[in-house]
Design a protein around this motif. Structure first.
Motif, PDB file in Angstrom:
ATOM      1  N   THR A 143       0.736  -1.235  -0.096  1.00 25.73           N
ATOM      2  CA  THR A 143       0.102   0.006   0.179  1.00 25.73           C
ATOM      3  C   THR A 143       1.107   1.205  -0.116  1.00 25.73           C
ATOM      4  N   ALA A 144       2.055   1.298   0.697  1.00 26.66           N
ATOM      5  CA  ALA A 144       2.779   2.655   0.486  1.00 26.66           C
ATOM      6  C   ALA A 144       3.348   2.692  -0.881  1.00 26.66           C
ATOM      7  N   VAL A 145       3.634   1.541  -1.379  1.00 24.64           N
ATOM      8  CA  VAL A 145       4.152   1.646  -2.925  1.00 24.64           C
ATOM      9  C   VAL A 145       3.200   2.323  -3.616  1.00 24.64           C
ATOM     10  N   ALA A 146       2.007   1.729  -3.500  1.00 19.47           N
ATOM     11  CA  ALA A 146       0.932   2.109  -4.471  1.00 19.47           C
ATOM     12  C   ALA A 146       0.483   3.537  -4.107  1.00 19.47           C
ATOM     13  N   ALA A 147       0.388   4.256  -2.889  1.00 18.08           N
ATOM     14  CA  ALA A 147       0.223   5.445  -2.426  1.00 18.08           C
ATOM     15  C   ALA A 147       1.246   6.362  -3.100  1.00 18.08           C
ATOM     16  N   VAL A 148       2.487   5.964  -3.123  1.00 17.71           N
ATOM     17  CA  VAL A 148       3.706   6.867  -3.629  1.00 17.71           C
ATOM     18  C   VAL A 148       3.659   7.021  -5.270  1.00 17.71           C
ATOM     19  N   LYS A 149       3.111   5.660  -5.789  1.00 14.65           N
ATOM     20  CA  LYS A 149       2.883   5.838  -7.286  1.00 14.65           C
ATOM     21  C   LYS A 149       1.836   6.666  -7.643  1.00 14.65           C
ATOM     22  N   ILE A 150       0.983   6.780  -6.964  1.00 18.68           N
ATOM     23  CA  ILE A 150      -0.188   7.474  -7.309  1.00 18.68           C
ATOM     24  C   ILE A 150       0.073   9.176  -7.263  1.00 18.68           C
ATOM     25  N   GLY A 151       1.059   9.212  -6.370  1.00 17.36           N
ATOM     26  CA  GLY A 151       1.444  10.637  -6.083  1.00 17.36           C
ATOM     27  C   GLY A 151       1.424  11.064  -4.761  1.00 17.36           C
ATOM     28  N   ALA A 152       1.303  10.164  -3.468  1.00 13.61           N
ATOM     29  CA  ALA A 152       1.582  10.771  -2.348  1.00 13.61           C
ATOM     30  C   ALA A 152       3.003  11.194  -2.160  1.00 13.61           C
ATOM     31  N   THR A 153       3.083  12.252  -1.324  1.00 10.94           N
ATOM     32  CA  THR A 153       4.339  12.574  -0.781  1.00 10.94           C
ATOM     33  C   THR A 153       5.044  11.850   0.196  1.00 10.94           C
ATOM     34  N   ASP A 154       4.328  11.307   1.024  1.00 14.29           N
ATOM     35  CA  ASP A 154       4.531  10.341   2.110  1.00 14.29           C
ATOM     36  C   ASP A 154       3.660   9.405   2.690  1.00 14.29           C
ATOM     37  N   TYR A 155       3.987   8.414   3.389  1.00  7.96           N
ATOM     38  CA  TYR A 155       3.289   7.512   3.935  1.00  7.96           C
ATOM     39  C   TYR A 155       3.385   7.321   5.457  1.00  7.96           C
ATOM     40  N   LEU A 156       2.593   7.445   6.109  1.00 10.03           N
ATOM     41  CA  LEU A 156       2.935   7.383   7.537  1.00 10.03           C
ATOM     42  C   LEU A 156       2.045   6.251   8.148  1.00 10.03           C
ATOM     43  N   SER A 157       2.208   5.347   9.181  1.00  6.05           N
ATOM     44  CA  SER A 157       1.261   4.575   9.719  1.00  6.05           C
ATOM     45  C   SER A 157       0.876   5.418  11.060  1.00  6.05           C
ATOM     46  N   LYS A 158      -0.289   4.884  11.448  1.00 10.97           N
ATOM     47  CA  LYS A 158      -1.011   5.450  12.542  1.00 10.97           C
ATOM     48  C   LYS A 158      -0.547   4.545  13.778  1.00 10.97           C
ATOM     49  N   PRO A 159      -0.287   5.042  15.103  1.00  9.64           N
ATOM     50  CA  PRO A 159      -0.560   6.516  15.593  1.00  9.64           C
ATOM     51  C   PRO A 159       0.508   7.410  15.016  1.00  9.64           C
ATOM     52  N   ALA A 160       0.102   8.270  14.267  1.00 12.19           N
ATOM     53  CA  ALA A 160       1.232   9.498  13.872  1.00 12.19           C
ATOM     54  C   ALA A 160       0.540  10.644  14.568  1.00 12.19           C
ATOM     55  N   ASP A 161       1.373  11.287  15.010  1.00 12.46           N
ATOM     56  CA  ASP A 161       1.123  12.893  15.755  1.00 12.46           C
ATOM     57  C   ASP A 161       1.163  13.852  14.806  1.00 12.46           C
ATOM     58  N   ALA A 162       0.609  15.111  15.413  1.00 14.77           N
ATOM     59  CA  ALA A 162       0.645  16.183  14.135  1.00 14.77           C
ATOM     60  C   ALA A 162       1.981  16.799  13.875  1.00 14.77           C
ATOM     61  N   THR A 163       3.171  16.522  14.683  1.00 15.36           N
ATOM     62  CA  THR A 163       4.691  16.995  14.294  1.00 15.36           C
ATOM     63  C   THR A 163       4.923  15.990  13.064  1.00 15.36           C
ATOM     64  N   ASP A 164       4.708  14.720  13.448  1.00 19.91           N
ATOM     65  CA  ASP A 164       5.045  13.622  12.339  1.00 19.91           C
ATOM     66  C   ASP A 164       4.575  14.204  10.970  1.00 19.91           C
ATOM     67  N   ILE A 165       3.318  14.460  11.017  1.00 22.57           N
ATOM     68  CA  ILE A 165       2.594  14.724   9.803  1.00 22.57           C
ATOM     69  C   ILE A 165       3.008  16.039   9.297  1.00 22.57           C
ATOM     70  N   THR A 166       3.180  17.167  10.192  1.00 20.24           N
ATOM     71  CA  THR A 166       3.734  18.478   9.767  1.00 20.24           C
ATOM     72  C   THR A 166       5.121  18.296   9.072  1.00 20.24           C
TER      73      THR A 166
END
Length: 184
Positions: free
Chosen positions: A98-121
């Motif tokens: 799913t990470a590969v699929a997300a990046v191929k479609i154009g996602a900048t990054d891929y994070l697993s939950k739980p991710a906090d606001a700092t990680d996301i920013t």
């Protein structure tokens, strides 16, 4: 990057958050607003696609699994409507495919939950050449195993026998694992 200032974000501070967990969505929205983003929320693929079509944002955080479909459908619309949109895909079911699929479609990054606001920013504002820093508190091996078992269990529609077969595990062993609390 401990504290974000408005220069890091840029002139267009629009951010689309797409997640079907309302409590998480509200908490993340407040945290991102404090960091200077102008947040718009969507609780479904349909709502996310509608916002992405009508008002494509500069930034987006999209959950992979939503009640009404796949968050990658929202990422595709964002890429069509605004090619420079920086998208982070979040999921509680981290997998390489799913990470590969997300990046191929154009996602900048891929994070697993739980991710906090700092990680996301940090993921939203990171330049393409920067390698992400190692996580401060990564999941334990027991937790990763538990998450994988839970993901397969959900994919098998919570059928213990089918899950055990796919994991090449005895059904009773799987039942004991599922009965326990998740490891930290």
């Amino acid at each position: 990057m401990a504290e974000t200032n408005l220069q890091d974000i840029g002139e267009d501070r629009s951010l689309l958050l797409v997640d079907d967990d309302e409590a998480f969505l509200r908490r993340l929205s407040k945290a991102m607003e404090k960091r200077g983003f102008e947040v718009e929320m969507a609780g479904s693929v349909a709502a996310g696609k509608a916002i992405a079509t009508a008002r494509p944002p500069a930034y987006a955080v999209v959950d992979l699994r939503l009640d009404d479909g796949n968050g990658l459908d929202v990422v595709e619309v964002l890429r069509e409507r605004r090619g420079d949109c920086r998208v982070v895909v979040l999921t509680g079911y981290g997998a390489i495919a799913t990470a590969v699929a997300a990046v191929k479609i154009g996602a900048t990054d891929y994070l697993s939950k739980p991710a906090d606001a700092t990680d996301i920013t940090n993921a939203l504002l990171r330049s393409g050449d920067e390698l992400p820093p190692p996580p401060e508190n990564p999941m334990s091996a027991d937790r990763v195993r538990w998450e994988h078992i839970q993901r397969v269990y959900e994919l098998c529609d919570r059928n213990v026998s089918e899950t055990a077969r796919r994991l090449n595990m005895h059904r009773r062993t799987l039942q004991r694992i599922l009965a326990k609390r998740s490891p930290r």
